[in-house]
Design a protein around this motif. Sequence first.
Motif, PDB file in Angstrom:
ATOM      1  N   GLU A 165      10.348   8.249  13.715  1.00  0.00           N
ATOM      2  CA  GLU A 165       9.664   7.048  12.819  1.00  0.00           C
ATOM      3  C   GLU A 165       8.194   6.995  13.179  1.00  0.00           C
ATOM      4  O   GLU A 165       7.420   6.929  12.018  1.00  0.00           O
ATOM      5  CB  GLU A 165      10.181   5.820  13.095  1.00  0.00           C
ATOM      6  CG  GLU A 165      11.871   5.745  12.565  1.00  0.00           C
ATOM      7  CD  GLU A 165      12.563   4.637  13.011  1.00  0.00           C
ATOM      8  OE1 GLU A 165      13.635   4.217  11.999  1.00  0.00           O
ATOM      9  OE2 GLU A 165      12.470   3.941  13.914  1.00  0.00           O
ATOM     10  N   SER A 166       7.758   7.076  14.298  1.00  0.00           N
ATOM     11  CA  SER A 166       6.410   7.037  14.742  1.00  0.00           C
ATOM     12  C   SER A 166       5.673   8.154  13.960  1.00  0.00           C
ATOM     13  O   SER A 166       4.498   8.072  13.410  1.00  0.00           O
ATOM     14  CB  SER A 166       6.223   6.970  16.002  1.00  0.00           C
ATOM     15  OG  SER A 166       6.632   5.869  16.816  1.00  0.00           O
TER      16      SER A 166
ATOM     17  N   GLY B 167       1.785   9.775   9.789  1.00  0.00           N
ATOM     18  CA  GLY B 167       1.384  10.470   8.721  1.00  0.00           C
ATOM     19  C   GLY B 167       1.164   9.725   7.568  1.00  0.00           C
ATOM     20  O   GLY B 167       0.108   9.597   6.651  1.00  0.00           O
ATOM     21  N   ALA B 168       1.768   8.560   7.192  1.00  0.00           N
ATOM     22  CA  ALA B 168       1.820   7.649   6.079  1.00  0.00           C
ATOM     23  C   ALA B 168       0.358   6.912   6.332  1.00  0.00           C
ATOM     24  O   ALA B 168      -0.499   6.482   5.251  1.00  0.00           O
ATOM     25  CB  ALA B 168       2.700   6.686   6.040  1.00  0.00           C
TER      26      ALA B 168
ATOM     27  N   LEU C 110       0.846  -1.266  -0.037  1.00  0.00           N
ATOM     28  CA  LEU C 110       0.136   0.123   0.042  1.00  0.00           C
ATOM     29  C   LEU C 110       0.888   1.245  -0.003  1.00  0.00           C
ATOM     30  O   LEU C 110       0.674   2.215  -0.454  1.00  0.00           O
ATOM     31  CB  LEU C 110      -0.870  -0.127   1.074  1.00  0.00           C
ATOM     32  CG  LEU C 110      -2.015  -0.980   1.289  1.00  0.00           C
ATOM     33  CD1 LEU C 110      -2.678  -0.962   2.608  1.00  0.00           C
ATOM     34  CD2 LEU C 110      -2.976  -0.737  -0.001  1.00  0.00           C
ATOM     35  N   ALA C 111       1.974   1.202   0.673  1.00  0.00           N
ATOM     36  CA  ALA C 111       2.863   2.468   0.606  1.00  0.00           C
ATOM     37  C   ALA C 111       3.518   2.596  -0.704  1.00  0.00           C
ATOM     38  O   ALA C 111       3.540   3.944  -0.915  1.00  0.00           O
ATOM     39  CB  ALA C 111       3.773   2.230   1.999  1.00  0.00           C
ATOM     40  N   VAL C 112       3.902   1.441  -1.162  1.00  0.00           N
ATOM     41  CA  VAL C 112       4.490   1.697  -2.338  1.00  0.00           C
ATOM     42  C   VAL C 112       3.521   2.206  -3.555  1.00  0.00           C
ATOM     43  O   VAL C 112       3.757   3.139  -4.102  1.00  0.00           O
ATOM     44  CB  VAL C 112       4.952   0.461  -3.054  1.00  0.00           C
ATOM     45  CG1 VAL C 112       5.561   0.444  -4.478  1.00  0.00           C
ATOM     46  CG2 VAL C 112       6.118  -0.177  -2.146  1.00  0.00           C
TER      47      VAL C 112
ATOM     48  N   GLU D 194       7.912  11.461   1.951  1.00  0.00           N
ATOM     49  CA  GLU D 194       9.162  11.039   3.097  1.00  0.00           C
ATOM     50  C   GLU D 194       8.324  10.161   3.982  1.00  0.00           C
ATOM     51  O   GLU D 194       9.003   9.190   4.338  1.00  0.00           O
ATOM     52  CB  GLU D 194       9.623  12.343   3.599  1.00  0.00           C
ATOM     53  CG  GLU D 194      10.526  12.085   4.841  1.00  0.00           C
ATOM     54  CD  GLU D 194      10.839  13.408   5.585  1.00  0.00           C
ATOM     55  OE1 GLU D 194      11.962  13.316   6.384  1.00  0.00           O
ATOM     56  OE2 GLU D 194      10.353  14.576   5.295  1.00  0.00           O
ATOM     57  N   ASN D 195       7.387  10.274   4.344  1.00  0.00           N
ATOM     58  CA  ASN D 195       6.691   9.476   5.078  1.00  0.00           C
ATOM     59  C   ASN D 195       6.274   8.203   4.506  1.00  0.00           C
ATOM     60  O   ASN D 195       6.579   7.060   5.257  1.00  0.00           O
ATOM     61  CB  ASN D 195       5.058  10.004   5.611  1.00  0.00           C
ATOM     62  CG  ASN D 195       5.229  11.231   6.617  1.00  0.00           C
ATOM     63  OD1 ASN D 195       5.974  11.558   7.100  1.00  0.00           O
ATOM     64  ND2 ASN D 195       4.050  12.149   6.223  1.00  0.00           N
ATOM     65  N   ALA D 196       5.949   8.047   3.372  1.00  0.00           N
ATOM     66  CA  ALA D 196       5.576   6.527   2.885  1.00  0.00           C
ATOM     67  C   ALA D 196       7.029   5.947   2.624  1.00  0.00           C
ATOM     68  O   ALA D 196       7.205   4.839   2.903  1.00  0.00           O
ATOM     69  CB  ALA D 196       5.044   6.774   1.445  1.00  0.00           C
TER      70      ALA D 196
END
Length: 205
Positions: free
Chosen positions: A143-144, A149-150, A28-30, A113-115
Amino acid sequence: MPGTFEPLPGGGAAVALDEVEISIIRSLAVQLLELIGPGPADDAPGTRDPLAELFAEGPSEPPSDPVLRRLFPDAYSDPARPPADEAEADERRTLSAEFRRFTENDLRAGKRENALAVIRSLNALAAASAGEGGAVLKLSPEESRHWLGALNDLRLAIGARLEITDEDDTDGLYGLPDEDPRKPMVMAYLWLGGLQETLVSTLMP
C-alpha cells in the motif's frame, strides 16, 4: 507523527490525518482518477476481453491537457538536448509515438491502480474514524508503494497547473499572499511533497 509518515515495525508506514486532510487527499485522488480516465476494469462485468486488452494499442499522439502531458511525457523528448535538425526532430517524434502506443495503456492502468488504492484506504479510514476528527492511517509495504506513486502523480499534476517545471521554481511560491488564487494549490503541493518525502524514507532499507 502528525503530517509525516513514520515506519511501522515489520514494514509499512503510518501517518496521522485529520478529517480535512483525509478529504483533501481523497478529493485530489478522485480528480486524478477522473483525469486519467476509466480502464477495462471499469467496464460492465462480462464485457471484458483479456486477449484483446493484451494486444490493444494506446494513443500515438501526446495528450492535449498539460497535466496529462506531464504524467505521460514523450519518451524521446529531452528539453536539455534539443534536436540538431528537423530530421532528428522527426525521428524523435516517431520513436515517441511508437513508445506511447505500446506503453501508455499500462502506464495509465498503473496510475489508476495507485489512485484507487489511496481512495480505498482513505474511505476505510474515514468510515472507521467517523466522528473522531481523524485517525492514524496504517499502510502495508505494498500500500505504501501505491501511495508513493499516487503522491508523485498528484504533485506532478498540481505542478503542471502551477507551471512548475523544476523544483527550484517553488522558491518564489513560499511567500505568496493569502489573496493569491494560487495559494491553496501551492499549499497542497508543498504538503504533498512533505508526505512523499517522509514516505520515501520509510521504504528505504
